[in-house]
Design an enzyme around this catalytic site. Structure first.
Site, mmCIF file in Angstrom:
data_model
loop_
_atom_site.group_PDB
_atom_site.id
_atom_site.type_symbol
_atom_site.label_atom_id
_atom_site.label_comp_id
_atom_site.label_asym_id
_atom_site.label_seq_id
_atom_site.Cartn_x
_atom_site.Cartn_y
_atom_site.Cartn_z
ATOM 1 N N GLN A 11 -2.153 -4.056 4.353
ATOM 2 C CA GLN A 11 -3.132 -4.953 4.667
ATOM 3 C C GLN A 11 -2.156 -6.235 5.241
ATOM 4 O O GLN A 11 -1.120 -6.556 4.676
ATOM 5 C CB GLN A 11 -4.001 -5.586 3.500
ATOM 6 C CG GLN A 11 -5.296 -4.741 3.420
ATOM 7 C CD GLN A 11 -5.950 -5.145 2.110
ATOM 8 O OE1 GLN A 11 -6.181 -4.442 1.355
ATOM 9 N NE2 GLN A 11 -6.557 -6.269 2.342
ATOM 10 N N SER A 90 1.306 -0.354 0.086
ATOM 11 C CA SER A 90 0.072 -0.577 -0.497
ATOM 12 C C SER A 90 -1.122 0.272 0.227
ATOM 13 O O SER A 90 -1.022 1.643 0.033
ATOM 14 C CB SER A 90 -0.451 -2.056 -0.122
ATOM 15 O OG SER A 90 -1.362 -2.380 -0.977
ATOM 16 N N LEU A 91 -2.037 -0.334 0.835
ATOM 17 C CA LEU A 91 -3.145 0.574 1.219
ATOM 18 C C LEU A 91 -2.589 1.781 2.151
ATOM 19 O O LEU A 91 -3.192 3.002 2.014
ATOM 20 C CB LEU A 91 -3.869 -0.262 2.383
ATOM 21 C CG LEU A 91 -4.814 0.178 3.435
ATOM 22 C CD1 LEU A 91 -6.048 0.992 2.579
ATOM 23 C CD2 LEU A 91 -5.312 -0.768 4.443
ATOM 24 N N ARG A 115 -12.041 1.986 -2.732
ATOM 25 C CA ARG A 115 -10.737 1.261 -3.239
ATOM 26 C C ARG A 115 -10.994 -0.441 -2.552
ATOM 27 O O ARG A 115 -10.724 -1.208 -3.355
ATOM 28 C CB ARG A 115 -9.617 1.856 -2.594
ATOM 29 C CG ARG A 115 -7.977 1.250 -2.857
ATOM 30 C CD ARG A 115 -7.060 1.913 -2.267
ATOM 31 N NE ARG A 115 -5.844 1.353 -2.667
ATOM 32 C CZ ARG A 115 -5.195 0.449 -2.098
ATOM 33 N NH1 ARG A 115 -5.467 -0.293 -1.147
ATOM 34 N NH2 ARG A 115 -3.771 0.003 -2.530
ATOM 35 N N HIS A 194 -1.615 -6.226 -6.291
ATOM 36 C CA HIS A 194 -0.458 -5.761 -6.738
ATOM 37 C C HIS A 194 -0.194 -6.515 -8.096
ATOM 38 O O HIS A 194 0.975 -6.676 -8.538
ATOM 39 C CB HIS A 194 0.686 -5.413 -6.174
ATOM 40 C CG HIS A 194 0.309 -4.649 -5.025
ATOM 41 N ND1 HIS A 194 0.143 -3.050 -5.462
ATOM 42 C CD2 HIS A 194 -0.011 -4.763 -3.512
ATOM 43 C CE1 HIS A 194 -0.001 -2.724 -4.199
ATOM 44 N NE2 HIS A 194 -0.155 -3.427 -2.958
ATOM 45 N N GLN A 247 -1.377 1.837 -8.498
ATOM 46 C CA GLN A 247 -0.746 1.194 -7.565
ATOM 47 C C GLN A 247 -1.181 -0.136 -7.018
ATOM 48 O O GLN A 247 -0.635 -0.964 -6.933
ATOM 49 C CB GLN A 247 -0.933 2.434 -6.190
ATOM 50 C CG GLN A 247 -0.110 1.826 -5.130
ATOM 51 C CD GLN A 247 -0.858 1.619 -3.819
ATOM 52 O OE1 GLN A 247 -2.031 1.454 -4.071
ATOM 53 N NE2 GLN A 247 -0.266 1.916 -2.692
#
Length: 311
Positions: A11, A90-91, A115, A194, A247
């Site tokens: 992102q 991440s994503l 998600r 996160h 995660q």
């Protein structure tokens, strides 16, 4: 030539119109975008003609960016360029689940839609922000984060760490960085990702994956290096579920991931998806690496010309 790794953007790299020419020119991309549109109507409109504000909303960003990242991989594979290892920031790790064979494209897209909603809900519960801090000693930064009750979360490359936290604390933290004359950049994301503020999203993801009725987790066909551990995913299903779900609330060990990939023989990195942030991290982390990007037809053609003859 050594091993090739595909890297998938996270992102903050999204923009309206991303990968439209890949959609129009690559059959595999066009076909799967159609599948995704049937699963989540309106996705392609958001991708190609949505506003920046609309795309910035987490529940929209994630499915749209998933497709944009995946498009690069599908276009490369169609042209005979395949990865020996994958990682996603991440994503992007959800896209890597597909590229590694752990999830089908359809299952991964369904998962990323969930998600995005789970993380949006957590982001709305606690308004947050994220800053990339440059050229500050990591130990000094960690101590400063403790003092201001914010979190160092993404260890991107030497000299760059992302800090995440609740917005009012982040504003005070920003004032301190300004006082110290530290260089920082606010990221175009919609939450304190996160961090422990994402605990609810992590638990919801775990429940989603454990339902046993929606997703079939397969053994990885190629190594997928996890953000949480910087090492390849385990073959154990329970551990895979924990890695995927945790995660969202764990740090992204990206610098360590890149070093571990290089340790294991990767010397060519191809960033799939919009933006060039991951390529920059590779350049500052892995000396001598070959670095490419695929985000449109022109960039795809350049990679084919350079690597296709060796594929």
């Amino acid at each position: 030539m050594g091993k090739i790794a595909f890297l998938f953007a996270g992102q903050g790299s999204q923009y309206p119109g991303m990968t439209k020419d890949l959609f129009e020119s690559v059959p595999e991309v066009h076909d799967f975008y159609g599948v995704a549109e049937a699963i989540r109507p309106g996705t392609l409109t958001q991708m190609f003609s949505g506003s920046e504000d609309e795309l910035r909303k987490t529940e929209n960003t994630q499915p749209c960016l998933f497709l944009a990242d995946l498009a690069g991989a599908l276009a490369l594979i169609r042209n005979g360029i395949k990865p020996d290892a994958v990682a996603g920031f991440s994503l992007g790790e959800v896209v890597a689940l597909t590229a590694s064979g752990i999830l089908t494209k359809q299952d991964a897209f369904k998962l990323v839609c969930k998600r995005g909603k789970f993380m949006q809900k957590s982001a709305e519960a606690v308004t947050g922000s994220m800053f990339a801090v440059m050229r500050m000693d990591n130990d000094e930064l960690k101590e400063l984060c403790k003092e201001y009750e914010v979190y160092p979360v993404n260890f991107n490359c030497p000299g760059q760490t992302v800090v995440s936290g609740e917005k009012s604390r982040m504003e005070k933290f920003k004032e301190k960085l300004t006082e110290l004359k530290a260089r920082f950049v606010e990221l175009p994301v919609g939450g304190a990702f996160h961090t422990p503020y994402m605990e609810g999203a992590a638990e919801n993801l775990k429940k989603e994956l454990k339902s046993g009725k929606i997703y079939n987790l397969n053994q990885p066909e190629i190594p997928l290096y996890a953000n949480k551990t910087a090492e390849p995913y385990s073959n154990d299903e329970e551990e895979m579920i924990s890695t995927i779900s945790d995660q969202v609330k764990s740090s992204v060990k990206w610098e360590e991931t890149l070093n571990n990939m290089a340790r294991d023989g990767v010397d060519t990195f191809i960033e799939c998806g919009p933006g060039k942030a991951l390529s920059g991290f590779v350049k500052r982390t892995v000396e001598g690496a070959k670095i490419y990007n695929v985000y449109n037809m022109e960039s795809l053609q350049k990679v084919i010309e350079e690597l296709g003859k060796d594929a």
